[in-house]
Scaffold this active site. Sequence first.
Site, PDB file in Angstrom:
ATOM      1  N   GLY A 139      39.881 -12.893   4.561  1.00  0.00           N
ATOM      2  CA  GLY A 139      38.897 -13.893   3.773  1.00  0.00           C
ATOM      3  C   GLY A 139      39.553 -14.837   2.945  1.00  0.00           C
ATOM      4  O   GLY A 139      39.256 -15.658   2.507  1.00  0.00           O
ATOM      5  N   GLU A 169      42.746 -12.805  -3.385  1.00  0.00           N
ATOM      6  CA  GLU A 169      41.520 -12.501  -2.812  1.00  0.00           C
ATOM      7  C   GLU A 169      40.382 -13.275  -2.757  1.00  0.00           C
ATOM      8  O   GLU A 169      40.462 -14.344  -3.410  1.00  0.00           O
ATOM      9  CB  GLU A 169      40.873 -11.247  -3.887  1.00  0.00           C
ATOM     10  CG  GLU A 169      41.235  -9.624  -3.419  1.00  0.00           C
ATOM     11  CD  GLU A 169      40.404  -9.446  -2.211  1.00  0.00           C
ATOM     12  OE1 GLU A 169      39.932 -10.206  -1.549  1.00  0.00           O
ATOM     13  OE2 GLU A 169      40.326  -8.280  -2.061  1.00  0.00           O
ATOM     14  N   ASP A 170      39.429 -13.336  -1.581  1.00  0.00           N
ATOM     15  CA  ASP A 170      38.251 -14.010  -1.438  1.00  0.00           C
ATOM     16  C   ASP A 170      37.427 -13.529  -2.645  1.00  0.00           C
ATOM     17  O   ASP A 170      37.045 -14.431  -3.425  1.00  0.00           O
ATOM     18  CB  ASP A 170      37.882 -13.932  -0.059  1.00  0.00           C
ATOM     19  CG  ASP A 170      37.603 -12.400   0.146  1.00  0.00           C
ATOM     20  OD1 ASP A 170      37.859 -11.467  -0.449  1.00  0.00           O
ATOM     21  OD2 ASP A 170      37.305 -12.311   1.512  1.00  0.00           O
ATOM     22  N   ASP A 226      34.024  -7.669  -5.640  1.00  0.00           N
ATOM     23  CA  ASP A 226      32.478  -7.142  -5.640  1.00  0.00           C
ATOM     24  C   ASP A 226      32.489  -5.935  -6.322  1.00  0.00           C
ATOM     25  O   ASP A 226      32.445  -6.011  -7.490  1.00  0.00           O
ATOM     26  CB  ASP A 226      32.077  -7.113  -4.287  1.00  0.00           C
ATOM     27  CG  ASP A 226      30.613  -6.578  -3.786  1.00  0.00           C
ATOM     28  OD1 ASP A 226      29.872  -7.248  -4.581  1.00  0.00           O
ATOM     29  OD2 ASP A 226      30.293  -6.070  -2.901  1.00  0.00           O
ATOM     30  N   PHE A 238      24.869 -12.185  -0.608  1.00  0.00           N
ATOM     31  CA  PHE A 238      26.031 -11.977   0.518  1.00  0.00           C
ATOM     32  C   PHE A 238      26.199 -13.478   0.683  1.00  0.00           C
ATOM     33  O   PHE A 238      25.570 -14.047   0.858  1.00  0.00           O
ATOM     34  CB  PHE A 238      25.636 -11.279   1.521  1.00  0.00           C
ATOM     35  CG  PHE A 238      26.782 -10.794   2.475  1.00  0.00           C
ATOM     36  CD1 PHE A 238      27.757  -9.782   2.128  1.00  0.00           C
ATOM     37  CD2 PHE A 238      27.116 -11.683   3.475  1.00  0.00           C
ATOM     38  CE1 PHE A 238      28.791  -9.503   2.921  1.00  0.00           C
ATOM     39  CE2 PHE A 238      28.149 -11.434   4.236  1.00  0.00           C
ATOM     40  CZ  PHE A 238      29.082 -10.296   4.119  1.00  0.00           C
ATOM     41  N   VAL A 239      27.816 -13.800   0.456  1.00  0.00           N
ATOM     42  CA  VAL A 239      28.072 -15.152   0.693  1.00  0.00           C
ATOM     43  C   VAL A 239      29.066 -15.310   1.834  1.00  0.00           C
ATOM     44  O   VAL A 239      29.759 -14.628   2.154  1.00  0.00           O
ATOM     45  CB  VAL A 239      28.820 -15.940  -0.473  1.00  0.00           C
ATOM     46  CG1 VAL A 239      27.603 -16.120  -1.637  1.00  0.00           C
ATOM     47  CG2 VAL A 239      29.921 -15.003  -0.809  1.00  0.00           C
ATOM     48  N   ASP A 242      33.400 -14.067   6.029  1.00  0.00           N
ATOM     49  CA  ASP A 242      32.500 -14.081   7.248  1.00  0.00           C
ATOM     50  C   ASP A 242      31.559 -13.183   7.042  1.00  0.00           C
ATOM     51  O   ASP A 242      31.290 -12.257   6.184  1.00  0.00           O
ATOM     52  CB  ASP A 242      33.584 -13.225   8.330  1.00  0.00           C
ATOM     53  CG  ASP A 242      33.548 -11.686   8.093  1.00  0.00           C
ATOM     54  OD1 ASP A 242      33.951 -11.554   6.836  1.00  0.00           O
ATOM     55  OD2 ASP A 242      33.527 -10.857   9.092  1.00  0.00           O
TER      56      ASP A 242
HETATM   57  P1  5GP Z   1      34.861  -4.664  -3.084  1.00  0.00           P
HETATM   58  O1  5GP Z   1      35.814  -3.488  -2.758  1.00  0.00           O
HETATM   59  O2  5GP Z   1      35.319  -5.460  -4.311  1.00  0.00           O
HETATM   60  O3  5GP Z   1      33.646  -4.242  -3.166  1.00  0.00           O
HETATM   61  O4  5GP Z   1      34.901  -5.651  -1.802  1.00  0.00           O
HETATM   62  C1  5GP Z   1      35.838  -6.660  -1.574  1.00  0.00           C
HETATM   63  C2  5GP Z   1      35.727  -7.138  -0.073  1.00  0.00           C
HETATM   64  O5  5GP Z   1      34.330  -7.018   0.432  1.00  0.00           O
HETATM   65  C3  5GP Z   1      36.177  -8.534  -0.222  1.00  0.00           C
HETATM   66  O6  5GP Z   1      37.262  -8.720   0.165  1.00  0.00           O
HETATM   67  C4  5GP Z   1      35.127  -9.073   1.150  1.00  0.00           C
HETATM   68  O7  5GP Z   1      35.982  -9.120   2.297  1.00  0.00           O
HETATM   69  C5  5GP Z   1      34.104  -7.988   1.180  1.00  0.00           C
HETATM   70  N1  5GP Z   1      32.897  -8.753   0.394  1.00  0.00           N
HETATM   71  C6  5GP Z   1      32.332  -8.410  -0.747  1.00  0.00           C
HETATM   72  N2  5GP Z   1      31.494  -9.150  -1.027  1.00  0.00           N
HETATM   73  C7  5GP Z   1      31.301  -9.868   0.071  1.00  0.00           C
HETATM   74  C8  5GP Z   1      30.252 -11.274   0.365  1.00  0.00           C
HETATM   75  O8  5GP Z   1      29.348 -11.579  -0.552  1.00  0.00           O
HETATM   76  N3  5GP Z   1      30.366 -11.753   1.458  1.00  0.00           N
HETATM   77  C9  5GP Z   1      31.682 -11.462   2.221  1.00  0.00           C
HETATM   78  N4  5GP Z   1      31.704 -12.373   3.325  1.00  0.00           N
HETATM   79  N5  5GP Z   1      32.220 -10.514   1.885  1.00  0.00           N
HETATM   80  C10 5GP Z   1      32.174  -9.824   0.815  1.00  0.00           C
END
Ligand code: 5GP
Length: 193
Positions: free
Chosen positions: A58, A113-114, A117, A166-167, A173
């Site tokens: 991402g 990082e993208d 969350d 969710f974006v 993706d």
């Molecule tokens: P975390 O471990 O912080 O919960 O999740 C991080 C990863 O979850 C991000 O690097 C991404 O790949 C995915 N992610 C979390 N939220 C989103 C979202 O809204 N859209 C997308 N496409 N991926 C997300």
Amino acid sequence: MSRPGDDDWIPEQLKDDVEEVLIPASRIGARLDELAVEVDRDYADRNGDLLLVGVLRGAIFTLSDLARRLTLPCAIDFMACSSYGSGTTSSGVVRILKDLDTDIEGRDVLLVEDIVDTGLTLDYLIKNLRSRKPASVEVLALLTKPSRREVDLPVRYVGFEVPDVFVVGYGLDYAERYRGIPHIVSLRPGTGV
Ligand code: 5GP
């Protein structure tokens, strides 16, 4: 009619899936201009050994657009870890699928990082990288969803805060689709999300 490069342009075949353009490409570019100035300034006095680590997949557009804006020299490497598969909720279990090719001992690492969350992925990655004795580890995230955070994280550079939706787009993706959309967008209910 909009054309590639316009802030409302969406590839024809994906148009019906997009609910709303939340952050158009031009705003992403403008924010990366600002962040690159900050990174240049913050690392100016270091030894010129900055390593950008992109978290696949991402973060690829964020990393490449950032790297092209930096005036400081930097090296680039990538890591990949398991995240959501084709679903949209975090499992909390992180596994490294592709490790760095670079030895980071003594180097300044900027993890790109993208989106942050829950923060579980990043928390794991930061701890993992710190155990390799780099000079520093900082994080640049294009997006953050503060309302979803489960762990407290030191994210030094943040592009934008987004609400709990969710974006996709600009590298992000859903089931490997939509990465090429140049903006951050939300998806229409019924597209599978
Ligand atoms: P975390 O471990 O912080 O919960 O999740 C991080 C990863 O979850 C991000 O690097 C991404 O790949 C995915 N992610 C979390 N939220 C989103 C979202 O809204 N859209 C997308 N496409 N991926 C997300």
